[in-house]
Structures are given as structure tokens and as C-alpha cells.
Design a protein around this motif. Structure first.
Motif, PDB file in Angstrom:
ATOM      1  N   LEU A 187       0.855  -1.180   0.000  1.00  0.00           N
ATOM      2  CA  LEU A 187       0.000   0.000   0.000  1.00  0.00           C
ATOM      3  C   LEU A 187       0.893   1.233   0.000  1.00  0.00           C
ATOM      4  N   PRO A 188       0.499   2.312  -0.678  1.00  0.00           N
ATOM      5  CA  PRO A 188       1.248   3.562  -0.558  1.00  0.00           C
ATOM      6  C   PRO A 188       1.257   4.032   0.899  1.00  0.00           C
ATOM      7  N   LEU A 189       2.277   4.784   1.262  1.00  0.00           N
ATOM      8  CA  LEU A 189       2.384   5.253   2.634  1.00  0.00           C
ATOM      9  C   LEU A 189       1.279   6.246   2.975  1.00  0.00           C
ATOM     10  N   GLU A 190       0.747   6.941   1.969  1.00  0.00           N
ATOM     11  CA  GLU A 190      -0.251   7.973   2.215  1.00  0.00           C
ATOM     12  C   GLU A 190      -1.378   7.900   1.186  1.00  0.00           C
ATOM     13  N   ASN A 191      -2.491   8.567   1.549  1.00  0.00           N
ATOM     14  CA  ASN A 191      -3.602   8.846   0.628  1.00  0.00           C
ATOM     15  C   ASN A 191      -4.290   7.591   0.098  1.00  0.00           C
ATOM     16  N   ASN A 192      -4.508   6.628   0.982  1.00  0.00           N
ATOM     17  CA  ASN A 192      -5.264   5.438   0.616  1.00  0.00           C
ATOM     18  C   ASN A 192      -6.748   5.642   0.902  1.00  0.00           C
ATOM     19  N   LEU A 193      -7.559   4.714   0.418  1.00  0.00           N
ATOM     20  CA  LEU A 193      -9.011   4.741   0.599  1.00  0.00           C
ATOM     21  C   LEU A 193      -9.428   3.571   1.479  1.00  0.00           C
ATOM     22  N   LEU A 194     -10.205   3.866   2.521  1.00  0.00           N
ATOM     23  CA  LEU A 194     -10.749   2.832   3.401  1.00  0.00           C
ATOM     24  C   LEU A 194     -12.261   2.791   3.228  1.00  0.00           C
ATOM     25  N   VAL A 195     -12.777   1.658   2.769  1.00  0.00           N
ATOM     26  CA  VAL A 195     -14.224   1.442   2.676  1.00  0.00           C
ATOM     27  C   VAL A 195     -14.603   0.515   3.822  1.00  0.00           C
ATOM     28  N   ARG A 252      -9.233   9.315   2.609  1.00  0.00           N
ATOM     29  CA  ARG A 252     -10.656   9.172   2.337  1.00  0.00           C
ATOM     30  C   ARG A 252     -11.168   7.923   3.041  1.00  0.00           C
ATOM     31  N   MET A 253     -12.335   8.075   3.639  1.00  0.00           N
ATOM     32  CA  MET A 253     -12.986   6.933   4.279  1.00  0.00           C
ATOM     33  C   MET A 253     -14.459   6.941   3.902  1.00  0.00           C
ATOM     34  N   VAL A 254     -14.977   5.765   3.637  1.00  0.00           N
ATOM     35  CA  VAL A 254     -16.400   5.608   3.343  1.00  0.00           C
ATOM     36  C   VAL A 254     -16.982   4.671   4.389  1.00  0.00           C
ATOM     37  N   TRP A 255     -17.933   5.195   5.167  1.00  0.00           N
ATOM     38  CA  TRP A 255     -18.621   4.353   6.150  1.00  0.00           C
ATOM     39  C   TRP A 255     -19.922   3.867   5.529  1.00  0.00           C
ATOM     40  N   LEU A 256     -20.013   2.556   5.327  1.00  0.00           N
ATOM     41  CA  LEU A 256     -21.213   1.926   4.786  1.00  0.00           C
ATOM     42  C   LEU A 256     -21.941   1.235   5.931  1.00  0.00           C
ATOM     43  N   LYS A 257     -23.181   1.629   6.144  1.00  0.00           N
ATOM     44  CA  LYS A 257     -23.933   1.192   7.311  1.00  0.00           C
ATOM     45  C   LYS A 257     -25.339   0.788   6.888  1.00  0.00           C
ATOM     46  N   ASN A 258     -26.068   0.244   7.822  1.00  0.00           N
ATOM     47  CA  ASN A 258     -27.488   0.024   7.597  1.00  0.00           C
ATOM     48  C   ASN A 258     -28.270   1.225   8.113  1.00  0.00           C
ATOM     49  N   SER A 259     -29.488   1.383   7.633  1.00  0.00           N
ATOM     50  CA  SER A 259     -30.241   2.604   7.930  1.00  0.00           C
ATOM     51  C   SER A 259     -30.606   2.729   9.400  1.00  0.00           C
ATOM     52  N   TRP A 260     -30.456   1.657  10.183  1.00  0.00           N
ATOM     53  CA  TRP A 260     -30.744   1.759  11.615  1.00  0.00           C
ATOM     54  C   TRP A 260     -29.541   2.240  12.421  1.00  0.00           C
ATOM     55  N   CYS A 261     -28.486   2.629  11.751  1.00  0.00           N
ATOM     56  CA  CYS A 261     -27.322   3.243  12.414  1.00  0.00           C
ATOM     57  C   CYS A 261     -27.396   4.752  12.206  1.00  0.00           C
ATOM     58  N   GLY A 278     -24.134  11.299   3.740  1.00  0.00           N
ATOM     59  CA  GLY A 278     -23.671  12.418   2.936  1.00  0.00           C
ATOM     60  C   GLY A 278     -22.157  12.468   2.885  1.00  0.00           C
ATOM     61  N   LYS A 279     -21.645  13.540   2.292  1.00  0.00           N
ATOM     62  CA  LYS A 279     -20.206  13.741   2.180  1.00  0.00           C
ATOM     63  C   LYS A 279     -19.779  14.814   3.170  1.00  0.00           C
ATOM     64  N   HIS A 280     -18.789  14.491   3.975  1.00  0.00           N
ATOM     65  CA  HIS A 280     -18.295  15.407   4.998  1.00  0.00           C
ATOM     66  C   HIS A 280     -16.794  15.617   4.771  1.00  0.00           C
ATOM     67  N   SER A 281     -16.430  16.787   4.288  1.00  0.00           N
ATOM     68  CA  SER A 281     -15.022  17.126   4.096  1.00  0.00           C
ATOM     69  C   SER A 281     -14.585  18.022   5.245  1.00  0.00           C
ATOM     70  N   PHE A 282     -13.453  17.709   5.836  1.00  0.00           N
ATOM     71  CA  PHE A 282     -13.004  18.491   6.989  1.00  0.00           C
ATOM     72  C   PHE A 282     -11.501  18.356   7.152  1.00  0.00           C
ATOM     73  N   LYS A 283     -10.966  19.165   8.047  1.00  0.00           N
ATOM     74  CA  LYS A 283      -9.547  19.111   8.363  1.00  0.00           C
ATOM     75  C   LYS A 283      -9.339  18.333   9.657  1.00  0.00           C
ATOM     76  N   GLU A 341     -11.733  13.302   3.628  1.00  0.00           N
ATOM     77  CA  GLU A 341     -13.120  13.205   3.176  1.00  0.00           C
ATOM     78  C   GLU A 341     -13.765  11.966   3.774  1.00  0.00           C
ATOM     79  N   LEU A 342     -14.914  12.172   4.383  1.00  0.00           N
ATOM     80  CA  LEU A 342     -15.713  11.081   4.932  1.00  0.00           C
ATOM     81  C   LEU A 342     -17.038  11.038   4.187  1.00  0.00           C
ATOM     82  N   GLN A 343     -17.341   9.890   3.608  1.00  0.00           N
ATOM     83  CA  GLN A 343     -18.653   9.690   3.002  1.00  0.00           C
ATOM     84  C   GLN A 343     -19.408   8.644   3.815  1.00  0.00           C
TER      85      GLN A 343
END
Length: 487
Positions: free
Chosen positions: A138-146, A192-201, A207-212, A248-250
């Protein structure tokens, strides 16, 4: 289990961070790893929680480490020549560090087949991820976690210094199941991270949440004004964050056949995409509901730990940064006051001798609820069974949305499996690696369902990825041996 370290990679990250600090005029900070608050609250015989491993398991780990140390001592004489060579290599580390910092995707290694690494406690997947970073899979930086999970696992570990995020051993030893992701975002391993959940969470809105993310006073903080971060007192003004980076968090509901992974995974992510699956995504329980259940403890704690949300003014587009800061400061003051009360109860076993809290922080109505809780617990349980540290920890998980509790039926499980398979089939690129957590020992995935869920998930992965998937998953929770360089 593989025991190779990431000395060069850790040095590279530390050197890079140091150079950034010096260029910004920042002062050198000392790595500090404080003892985890939740570990102090572990009660003998209490159910495992989302915050900690049980004391017995920690002792078992210590015993195994002691055995390993004895074996190492037996091999000392045989390794003398190797140590001499290592000493010579150590002199070359600075040059190697600079080269590693400059590494790009062009010199990445690739797995022959996609590995699947399965743990019980979710934070243990970090060992495999760090190893993949170290071996350049994996690259040391800027990976994607789903991240498939019923919990975002984005708590910020306030007991760990921000400067320790580049210390692999501190991260592996001090992080827990609810807070293992944020340090990897701060260190830049994932941007970047994507949190995939069920609707009861409901912990974080879709949505998309970009922050520092950055540090203030050597504590990790974010400028994202979500209740999830404000509830733990981790919201900061952007201007106060040092060494910050954009992330970025989706958040998406995955219990739908309309979920389209191309919204957040592209062909360009093929070199740095980690698919992470917690089996409690499919069925989850809230173990805190069972703590002192006869006294209705959890529901009372929800009222005691409640705080005024900023979501209403945010939806009305009237919220300001000053309001966010005021809410975060008020919440932090509230938590500190509650901690003082519950720590007094643990030490003195009653409220006698406690200086009454500031009524602007803990109102008389809330204090009366604390008094009522102490009375009902005393009425239902022997005093030596009441662990006020654990009760405080339970209350800290309630915030305004609380933890989900949804034991899925057989029909629901089949629907979730179908949605999961459809998601895999729609991926534009396969993941570099797949990590998976049982979450059964801590009672988040029902123990009577976890084996079935694991078997079905592995079968679905094989159905979709076929020969691209490694033939055998690495069962870390069963102490399977593993070596990243042989996968």
C-alpha cells in the motif's frame, strides 16, 4: 503471527512530520502514550465493551509475550552475527528513510491474490495494514478505506498524543475498537474513508463530509461540527489546528440495492483501496443495554449524558463557528464534571463528601437523576458489584444518537447478503486487501450468528472475486501464521 516491524517506515513518517513541523516553525514534541481510561474501568466479570479488551485477555497476551521473550533469550547466541549486521544497517537508516518518504505508486509491490485478514477485535486489523504500508503493498499515504460496520469507529483517542500516531507500537498497544481509524487519517495513511452502514445506524448523518484533521496541544482534533465529534469534545476551530490535512468522509446506507460504489471508488484507487468489513454490520447488539439492566441503568445514563445538539441550527443554516465552539466547550466541561462525580462514587462508594457541581454545567435536575441512579443501583446490586468507572464509560457511549441495537432476522440477513454481493459486483476495481472483524468477544456481533455470517461473507467474496482472492483467509483470531511477503 508475523512479528516484523516497520522501523524504516515509522522513521520515514516521523522524519516527514518533523520536517513539516520545522518548516512551519513548530516546536519539537515528545511522544507520550498515556494509559487508556477505559482499561482502568474494566470490571472483573463485566461484559466486554466497545472500549476495551477484557483484563483476562490482556493478561493472556502478557503471558504469551513472556513466553516469546524466553524463546528469544534462547536464540540470543545464534543471532549475534545477525545483530552485528543489523548494527551496520542501522547506520544507513537516514538515507533509506529519505528514499522511502519519496516512494510513489510506481514502486509498489502487488499481492499475487487478494488477502483476507480476519480478527476478532477490530483494531487488530491495524497490524496487517501497517505491515502492508511497510512492505509497500500500500502507498504510505492517501489510501481509501471502505468500512462496512454498524459503528463508524471514528472516536478520537484523547489519551494518546497526536505525536504518537507515527509510533506503530503505541498505536497497536493503545488503540481500541472504537478509535483505531482517526490516527490513520491524521497520519495521512488514509485520506478518504467511506462508512457503509445500515439505515438503523444513526451516529453520523449520510452524505459527504469534508473536513480538516490536525492537532491542538498534541491532541488530535477536527473542524467537523458533527454531533459525533462534538459529543467527545473533539471539535476545534480550523485556525487552531496545526499540521492539519484535508480528509473526506462519506456515509451511505448500504441496505439498498441502489448503492453505487463508483460514487466513491474509481479505477485510480486500484493501488490503495482497503475493504474493511465488521461482521456486526449484518447484525449488531448493544452490550451496554445489559449492564445493570435491573436498574434500567443505560436509559438513565442517556438522560444524564444528554447534551444540546447543534443539528437544529445547522439545518436552519443559522449555525456559526462560535456556536460550534461554544457547544464543544460546554460538552467537554459537562463530561469533565460527570467524570469527577462518577470517579468520586467509585472511590467513596457514595455521594457523601462530594462538592456539588456548578449548576450551569450539571443542572439540579440532572444531579437528581444521578442521585436516583445511585439509589436504584444500591437497591438492586451489592456494592462490590457496582463499577462506576464502567458506568461512566457506558454513559459516554450514549451521546444523542447512542449505539445501534438490531439483531437481524434470517430474512434480513439474506437481504443484507444480497446487497453486499451487489456492491462487490459493482466495484470498478478490486481491493488491494480485505480486513474483517468478528466483534463477537465484545458482544457487538451476536455470538450465535457470527460463524454463519463469516461463512456467508467469505463465500460471497469468493463468488465475486474468484481466483483473484487468496484461497485461505488468515484467521488472526486463531493465531494463524502469516507473512505479507508470501501472499
Amino acid at each position: 503471527m508475523e512479528s516484523d516491524t516497520l522501523d524504516m517506515e515509522s522513521d520515514a513518517a516521523a522524519l516527514k512530520k518533523l520536517s513539516q513541523s520545522e518548516s512551519a516553525g513548530g516546536k519539537e514534541t515528545e511522544t507520550v502514550a498515556a494509559a487508556a481510561l477505559a482499561a482502568e474501568a474494566a470490571a472483573e466479570g463485566a461484559p466486554p465493551t466497545k472500549r476495551q479488551k477484557t483484563v483476562a485477555e490482556e493478561e493472556d497476551l502478557s503471558d504469551r509475550e513472556a513466553e516469546d521473550e524466553d524463546e528469544d533469550n534462547d536464540d540470543d547466541e545464534e543471532e549475534e552475527e545477525d545483530e552485528d549486521e543489523d548494527d551496520e544497517d542501522d547506520e544507513e537508516v537516514p538515507q533509506l528513510v529519505l528514499e522511502r518518504v519519496q516512494s510513489t505508486q510506481s514502486n509498489l509491490r502487488t499481492f499475487r491474490r487478494i488477502p483476507v485478514f480476519i480478527v476478532d477485535y477490530h483494531n487488530d486489523v491495524l497490524e496487517f495494514i501497517y505491515r502492508c504500508l511497510g512492505t509497500r503493498h500500500l502507498p504510505l499515504e492517501n489510501n481509501l478505506l471502505v468500512h462496512f460496520d454498524s459503528h463508524p469507529d471514528l472516536v478520537i483517542p484523547r489519551h494518546i498524543a497526536a505525536s504518537s500516531t507515527y509510533d506503530k507500537e503505541t498505536m497497536l498497544n493503545e488503540l481500541s475498537i472504537e478509535n483505531w481509524i482517526m490516527p490513520t487519517l491524521y497520519a495521512g495513511h488514509f485520506n478518504r474513508m467511506v462508512w457503509l452502514k445500515n439505515s438503523w445506524c444513526k451516529q453520523i448523518p449520510t452524505g459527504k463530509h469534508s473536513f480538516k484533521i490536525g492537532q491542538k496541544d498534541d491532541c488530535i482534533g477536527v473542524d467537523c461540527p458533527l454531533d459525533y465529534f462534538i459529543a467527545d469534545g473533539n471539535y476545534c476551530n480550523s485556525d487552531d489546528l496545526q499540521e492539519s490535512r484535508q480528509v473526506e468522509l462519506q456515509v451511505h446506507d448500504a441496505d439498498s440495492d441502489s448503492l453505487d460504489p463508483t460514487q466513491f471508488v474509481t479505477a485510480e484507487d486500484g493501488k490503495g483501496f482497503v475493504l474493511d468489513i465488521d461482521l456486526d454490520f449484518f447484525s449488531t447488539s448493544n452490550p451496554f443495554l445489559e449492564i445493570y439492566k435491573d436498574a434500567d441503568c443505560y436509559n438513565q445514563l442517556k438522560e444524564i449524558f444528554h447534551f444540546v445538539s447543534v443539528e437544529a441550527v445547522k439545518k436552519a443554516a443559522k449555525a456559526t463557528i462560535s456556536e460550534y465552539m461554544a457547544t464543544a466547550d460546554k460538552r467537554q466541561t459537562q463530561l469533565e464534571a460527570l467524570k469527577r462525580i462518577f470517579w468520586h462514587l467509585e472511590e467513596q462508594r457514595s455521594l457523601e463528601g462530594l462538592e456539588l457541581p456548578d449548576e450551569t454545567v450539571i443542572s439540579p435536575e440532572v444531579y437528581a437523576k444521578i442521585v436516583r441512579l445511585t439509589e436504584q443501583l444500591a437497591d438492586k446490586y451489592p456494592d462490590d458489584e457496582i463499577d462506576w468507572h464502567l458506568i461512566f464509560d457506558s454513559g459516554s457511549t450514549t451521546d444523542n444518537n447512542g449505539l445501534p441495537h438490531h439483531i437481524s432476522t434470517s430474512q434480513e440477513l439474506e437481504e443484507y447478503f444480497a446487497n453486499f454481493k451487489r456492491f462487490l459486483e459493482r466495484l470498478p476495481v478490486p481491493p488491494v486487501a480485505i480486513t474483517m472483524a468478528h466483534s463477537a468477544q465484545d458482544d457487538y456481533c451476536p455470538q450465535d450468528q457470527v460463524a454463519f455470517i463469516e461463512e456467508r461473507v467469505l463465500r460471497l467474496l469468493k463468488d465475486v472475486f474468484g481466483e483473484r482472492l487468496n484461497d485461505k483467509a488468515i484467521l488472526q483470531y486463531m493465531d494463524d501464521p502469516w507473512d505479507v511477503m508470501k501472499l
